[in-house]
Design a protein around this motif. Structure first.
Motif, PDB file in Angstrom:
ATOM      1  N   LYS A 102       0.825  -1.202   0.000  1.00 25.60           N
ATOM      2  CA  LYS A 102       0.000   0.000   0.000  1.00 25.60           C
ATOM      3  C   LYS A 102       0.861   1.255   0.000  1.00 25.60           C
ATOM      4  O   LYS A 102       2.025   1.236   0.407  1.00 25.60           O
ATOM      5  N   SER A 103       0.263   2.341  -0.468  1.00 24.77           N
ATOM      6  CA  SER A 103       0.943   3.635  -0.520  1.00 24.77           C
ATOM      7  C   SER A 103       0.705   4.391   0.777  1.00 24.77           C
ATOM      8  O   SER A 103      -0.005   3.931   1.678  1.00 24.77           O
ATOM      9  N   HIS A 104       1.286   5.582   0.882  1.00 29.99           N
ATOM     10  CA  HIS A 104       1.170   6.363   2.113  1.00 29.99           C
ATOM     11  C   HIS A 104      -0.282   6.724   2.436  1.00 29.99           C
ATOM     12  O   HIS A 104      -0.635   6.899   3.603  1.00 29.99           O
ATOM     13  N   ASP A 105      -1.124   6.830   1.404  1.00 30.55           N
ATOM     14  CA  ASP A 105      -2.528   7.181   1.652  1.00 30.55           C
ATOM     15  C   ASP A 105      -3.390   5.966   1.990  1.00 30.55           C
ATOM     16  O   ASP A 105      -4.607   6.080   2.154  1.00 30.55           O
ATOM     17  N   GLY A 106      -2.757   4.784   2.077  1.00 32.48           N
ATOM     18  CA  GLY A 106      -3.486   3.578   2.456  1.00 32.48           C
ATOM     19  C   GLY A 106      -4.094   2.812   1.308  1.00 32.48           C
ATOM     20  O   GLY A 106      -4.705   1.760   1.521  1.00 32.48           O
ATOM     21  N   GLY A 107      -3.935   3.318   0.079  1.00 29.51           N
ATOM     22  CA  GLY A 107      -4.490   2.620  -1.078  1.00 29.51           C
ATOM     23  C   GLY A 107      -3.559   1.530  -1.585  1.00 29.51           C
ATOM     24  O   GLY A 107      -2.347   1.567  -1.365  1.00 29.51           O
ATOM     25  N   PHE A 108      -4.129   0.559  -2.256  1.00 28.38           N
ATOM     26  CA  PHE A 108      -3.319  -0.497  -2.856  1.00 28.38           C
ATOM     27  C   PHE A 108      -2.432   0.091  -3.952  1.00 28.38           C
ATOM     28  O   PHE A 108      -2.897   0.893  -4.769  1.00 28.38           O
ATOM     29  N   VAL A 109      -1.184  -0.316  -3.992  1.00 26.56           N
ATOM     30  CA  VAL A 109      -0.297   0.080  -5.086  1.00 26.56           C
ATOM     31  C   VAL A 109      -0.718  -0.721  -6.316  1.00 26.56           C
ATOM     32  O   VAL A 109      -0.627  -1.956  -6.315  1.00 26.56           O
ATOM     33  N   PRO A 110      -1.185  -0.057  -7.384  1.00 32.46           N
ATOM     34  CA  PRO A 110      -1.803  -0.797  -8.500  1.00 32.46           C
ATOM     35  C   PRO A 110      -0.883  -1.794  -9.177  1.00 32.46           C
ATOM     36  O   PRO A 110      -1.346  -2.839  -9.643  1.00 32.46           O
ATOM     37  N   ILE A 111       0.424  -1.489  -9.253  1.00 33.04           N
ATOM     38  CA  ILE A 111       1.336  -2.367  -9.986  1.00 33.04           C
ATOM     39  C   ILE A 111       1.785  -3.563  -9.157  1.00 33.04           C
ATOM     40  O   ILE A 111       2.433  -4.477  -9.683  1.00 33.04           O
ATOM     41  N   ALA A 112       1.458  -3.589  -7.868  1.00 32.83           N
ATOM     42  CA  ALA A 112       1.838  -4.720  -7.023  1.00 32.83           C
ATOM     43  C   ALA A 112       1.102  -5.974  -7.503  1.00 32.83           C
ATOM     44  O   ALA A 112      -0.111  -5.933  -7.753  1.00 32.83           O
ATOM     45  N   PRO A 113       1.792  -7.094  -7.652  1.00 34.51           N
ATOM     46  CA  PRO A 113       1.121  -8.301  -8.154  1.00 34.51           C
ATOM     47  C   PRO A 113      -0.120  -8.695  -7.364  1.00 34.51           C
ATOM     48  O   PRO A 113      -1.134  -9.093  -7.950  1.00 34.51           O
ATOM     49  N   ARG A 114      -0.060  -8.568  -6.050  1.00 35.59           N
ATOM     50  CA  ARG A 114      -1.226  -8.929  -5.239  1.00 35.59           C
ATOM     51  C   ARG A 114      -2.384  -7.963  -5.495  1.00 35.59           C
ATOM     52  O   ARG A 114      -3.552  -8.370  -5.498  1.00 35.59           O
ATOM     53  N   SER A 115      -2.078  -6.690  -5.704  1.00 31.94           N
ATOM     54  CA  SER A 115      -3.116  -5.706  -6.023  1.00 31.94           C
ATOM     55  C   SER A 115      -3.769  -6.034  -7.359  1.00 31.94           C
ATOM     56  O   SER A 115      -4.998  -5.916  -7.516  1.00 31.94           O
ATOM     57  N   MET A 116      -2.951  -6.425  -8.340  1.00 29.74           N
ATOM     58  CA  MET A 116      -3.476  -6.786  -9.656  1.00 29.74           C
ATOM     59  C   MET A 116      -4.468  -7.936  -9.544  1.00 29.74           C
ATOM     60  O   MET A 116      -5.549  -7.901 -10.153  1.00 29.74           O
ATOM     61  N   LEU A 117      -4.118  -8.938  -8.769  1.00 32.38           N
ATOM     62  CA  LEU A 117      -5.006 -10.086  -8.621  1.00 32.38           C
ATOM     63  C   LEU A 117      -6.257  -9.719  -7.838  1.00 32.38           C
ATOM     64  O   LEU A 117      -7.377 -10.125  -8.204  1.00 32.38           O
ATOM     65  N   ARG A 118      -6.103  -8.938  -6.781  1.00 33.40           N
ATOM     66  CA  ARG A 118      -7.285  -8.519  -6.005  1.00 33.40           C
ATOM     67  C   ARG A 118      -8.285  -7.769  -6.884  1.00 33.40           C
ATOM     68  O   ARG A 118      -9.504  -7.951  -6.761  1.00 33.40           O
ATOM     69  N   ARG A 119      -7.789  -6.922  -7.756  1.00 35.12           N
ATOM     70  CA  ARG A 119      -8.681  -6.147  -8.628  1.00 35.12           C
ATOM     71  C   ARG A 119      -9.534  -7.074  -9.488  1.00 35.12           C
ATOM     72  O   ARG A 119     -10.748  -6.852  -9.637  1.00 35.12           O
ATOM     73  N   GLN A 120      -8.946  -8.119 -10.022  1.00 37.45           N
ATOM     74  CA  GLN A 120      -9.705  -9.038 -10.870  1.00 37.45           C
ATOM     75  C   GLN A 120     -10.648  -9.919 -10.051  1.00 37.45           C
ATOM     76  O   GLN A 120     -11.751 -10.243 -10.498  1.00 37.45           O
ATOM     77  N   LEU A 121     -10.226 -10.293  -8.849  1.00 39.61           N
ATOM     78  CA  LEU A 121     -11.117 -11.071  -7.977  1.00 39.61           C
ATOM     79  C   LEU A 121     -12.323 -10.233  -7.548  1.00 39.61           C
ATOM     80  O   LEU A 121     -13.440 -10.755  -7.424  1.00 39.61           O
ATOM     81  N   ASP A 122     -12.102  -8.943  -7.323  1.00 40.07           N
ATOM     82  CA  ASP A 122     -13.218  -8.053  -7.000  1.00 40.07           C
ATOM     83  C   ASP A 122     -14.197  -7.970  -8.173  1.00 40.07           C
ATOM     84  O   ASP A 122     -15.421  -7.949  -7.982  1.00 40.07           O
ATOM     85  N   LYS A 123     -13.648  -7.905  -9.381  1.00 46.16           N
ATOM     86  CA  LYS A 123     -14.526  -7.864 -10.554  1.00 46.16           C
ATOM     87  C   LYS A 123     -15.328  -9.157 -10.669  1.00 46.16           C
ATOM     88  O   LYS A 123     -16.535  -9.135 -10.940  1.00 46.16           O
ATOM     89  N   ALA A 124     -14.661 -10.290 -10.439  1.00 47.17           N
ATOM     90  CA  ALA A 124     -15.363 -11.573 -10.489  1.00 47.17           C
ATOM     91  C   ALA A 124     -16.488 -11.605  -9.454  1.00 47.17           C
ATOM     92  O   ALA A 124     -17.605 -12.057  -9.738  1.00 47.17           O
TER      93      ALA A 124
END
Length: 447
Positions: A102-124
């Motif tokens: 995560k970044s300083h503002d608490g958001g997921f870092v988009p390029i992080a592999p785990r963030s990438m997978l979470r984004r697609q699991l959320d869509k599913a």
């Protein structure tokens, strides 16, 4: 967190590996003393963002938007996902917790592999699906250590066997003192192994992991590779997951099995469907096939990845599909609740989280757009299918296709596409500026 507190109180743990997943699919982070970690750092551990700004040898890559001298190489935060807490039993009194980045503002870092997978699991999840998956991984073992291999400049390395051992119980018995220990230690770490076998290559083994939820499986994939490399080294051996370690030896695959579920029931099976496949399964396969070339960079992320592909090698060269057929890129496997798709394009050098993200993104794209599988169901030799789209031949083609894909940008985000394409182009540049052994052997005396 409570599990870790109990282990600390019971004297089982005094050290915690706090780790994220880097762009190469490896663990990065820190070893923390358990008590101060739980007291002072349970909300996250700071790590330099250079972890997403260097190559496989940890050489800093210039020109990245995310990090560099222009940003001052600041921190990002490894935030524990407490559901991943597990013992790391091949090290005494050690536990592991895998983190989101995560970044300083608490958001997921988009390029992080785990963030990438979470984004697609959320869509599913938004489409009413959960995703289950399993990896089967191949690797070679050597009578070497990291130090001896480096001293030999990775030439004339001694594999642990000198013959083809595929399915050979005698060969696997000879290697069981190490492989059996790996299976047992991984099971104690919550990485359940279904089976292992000697593979085709000299000193090669394959291990199949037990099916589970996709994020957990991607994490297990990473822990498995990390554990194999560490335990082999601790026993005086060396393991490699390199896609193609030697011209004359077979390659290492990472076949990924995946299925969608809805309301706890398999969404891929339809007893009335052709070959037992539901429309959802057909369209998920169609999406993966349609975008296989766009996303091949995430299945084959290194220069060496493309040395694995070749006709009559059990690694695919074209975008084909079939059933019980090891010559195609995608297989329809199982029956009933075990109906699933197998992607045979990735090698063992793949970043699991990135590859899973690509498979889910492309599969859901197929479901949304009712994309049918490409070409016929192949029942014979897939290598003989001459009119199927061909996979990319090298990293240059794959990086260009990924970077120019409007669909990849829409599904994964511009920041992801730009960053991973830049990493690939750096790798290409490093390869092109270095003189190889092959060039010396071919040209030194004769040109």
């Amino acid at each position: 967190m409570e599990r870790l507190r109990k282990w600390l109180a019971d004297g089982l743990v005094d050290t915690v590996i706090v780790a994220g997943v880097d762009l190469q699919g490896r663990l990065y982070g820190k070893r923390c003393a358990a008590e101060p970690f739980l007291r002072d750092m349970a909300d996250g551990v700071h790590t330099c963002d250079c972890n997403f700004g260097w190559d496989v040898e940890r050489i800093l890559i210039p020109g990245l938007a995310f990090t560099g001298w222009h940003t001052g190489y600041g921190d990002m935060t490894a935030v524990p996902d407490w559901s991943t807490t597990r013992l790391y039993p091949w090290f005494e009194k050690t536990a592991l917790v895998i983190c989101d980045t995560k970044s300083h503002d608490g958001g997921f870092v988009p390029i992080a592999p785990r963030s990438m997978l979470r984004r697609q699991l959320d869509k599913a999840a938004g489409m009413g699906f959960t995703v289950k998956a399993a990896s089967e991984l191949e690797f070679f073992l050597f009578h070497e250590t990291p130090e001896s291999s480096r001293a030999k400049d990775y030439r004339n390395l001694a594999t642990i066997s000198g013959y083809i051992g595929d399915y050979c119980i005698f060969r696997s018995s000879m290697d069981e003192p190490l492989i059996g220990e790996i299976r047992r230690q991984l099971a104690a770490a919550g990485v359940e192994v279904e089976c292992s076998k000697a593979e085709w290559g000299h000193g090669q083994h394959e291990v199949n992991l037990v099916y589970t939820d996709a994020l957990e499986m991607a994490d297990r994939h990473v822990v498995f590779k990390q554990g194999v490399r560490e335990m082999a080294a601790m026993k005086g051996y060396q393991a490699t997951f390199m896609a193609k370690w030697h011209t004359e030896h077979s390659s290492n695959g990472a076949h990924i099995h995946m299925s969608l579920w809805r309301d706890g029931k398999p969404a891929f099976h339809d007893p009335k469907g052709e070959r037992g496949m539901s429309q959802t399964m057909r369209h998920f396969l169609g999406g993966m096939m349609a975008l296989a070339r766009d996303f091949q960079l995430l299945y084959a992320p290194t220069i060496n990845s493309y040395k694995r592909y070749g006709d009559l090698t059990f690694a695919p060269t074209t975008i084909t599909w079939g059933g019980d057929n090891r010559t195609v890129a995608f297989r329809s496997c199982g029956h009933g609740s075990s109906m699933r798709l197998e992607n045979r394009i990735p090698g063992a050098d793949v970043n699991a989280h990135a590859a899973y993200a690509a498979m889910i993104a492309s599969g859901l794209y197929g479901v949304e757009n009712a994309i049918e599988p490409i070409g016929p169901f192949v029942e014979a030799n897939g290598y003989a299918v001459t009119d199927a789209p061909r996979l990319h031949h090298n990293l240059i083609e794959a990086a260009d296709a990924f970077s120019s894909s409007a669909v990849a940008r829409a599904l994964l985000g511009n920041d992801v596409v730009d960053h991973y394409a830049a990493i690939a182009r750096w790798e290409i540049g490093e390869f092109m500026r270095n003189v190889t052994d092959w060039e010396r052997r071919r040209y030194f005396e004769l040109i």
